[in-house]
Design an enzyme around this catalytic site. Sequence first.
Site, PDB file in Angstrom:
ATOM      1  CE  LYS A   1      -3.642   0.198   2.615  1.00 31.06           C
ATOM      2  NZ  LYS A   1      -4.402   0.232   3.886  1.00 31.06           N
TER       3      LYS A   1
HETATM    4  O1  G3P Z   1      -6.990   1.152   5.795  1.00 27.39           O
HETATM    5  C1  G3P Z   1      -7.337   2.185   6.677  1.00 27.39           C
HETATM    6  C2  G3P Z   1      -8.381   3.065   6.116  1.00 27.39           C
HETATM    7  O2  G3P Z   1      -9.496   2.272   5.918  1.00 27.39           O
HETATM    8  C3  G3P Z   1      -8.634   4.258   7.002  1.00 27.39           C
HETATM    9  O3  G3P Z   1      -9.596   3.969   7.950  1.00 27.39           O
HETATM   10  O4  G3P Z   1     -10.956   4.342   9.970  1.00 27.39           O
HETATM   11  O5  G3P Z   1      -8.648   5.278   9.861  1.00 27.39           O
HETATM   12  O6  G3P Z   1     -10.468   6.261   8.473  1.00 27.39           O
HETATM   13  P1  G3P Z   1      -9.931   5.040   9.132  1.00 27.39           P
END
Ligand code: G3P
Length: 221
Positions: free
Chosen positions: A86
């Site tokens: 990633k």
């Molecule tokens: O892979 C992480 C992405 O999904 C971000 O998630 O919950 O930190 O906004 P969040």
Amino acid sequence: MELILDTADVAAIKELNDLLTVTGVTTNPSIITKSKKPFDQVVKEIIDILSEDQKLFIQVLATTCDEIVEEAKYICSLRKKNMYVKIPVTHEGLKAIKKCKKLGLGVLATAIYTADQAFLAALSGADYLAPYVNRMDNFGDGVENVKELIQMLEKNHMDTKVVAASFKNTKQVHQLLVAGIQAVTIPVDVAFHMIDHPGTDSAVKTFTDDWKKAYGITALR
Ligand code: G3P
């Protein structure tokens, strides 16, 4: 459609991998730290759970192109197949995405806040694009932006997959499933909210109670 788990919680991955048909697991540095385990250990534990056909996505921490490429090579060496790096869509990240694709590495472009950022990463060969649906809501309409991205890719006959990420509720996931999203990566709590319904539990209890009243047992025979 690919259903991916956005977590490094090994117990939850095991449980949901038994319950559902899961394509793989995504992590990012913050998710890894939440496991409270060393990086190498948690990655090994996740790899041990997954079958070789399930995908694992690990994010780089480096922020300069050459260092991102070095970390990407390391990440992609952790498994024989279905290992993806990633890479956030910063300037250095975009440069690194092109280099990684030239090296034949599997790449997911991440930390995407607009359809345009995602589209540019797709032009550079990213295999997956991860728009942050819930975080995008702070700047506009996350779901609508991702729907536009799906159209942009379709109109240009590009086979890059959108793996929508950063979900906070089942409605966001549902709206994108209706829109024909190719993949979603969902956190553990959203997965269980999608699975569980009190109506289902109540229905099953009534079936059992009726049977017991009639036949005095709780098994079929
Ligand atoms: O892979 C992480 C992405 O999904 C971000 O998630 O919950 O930190 O906004 P969040």
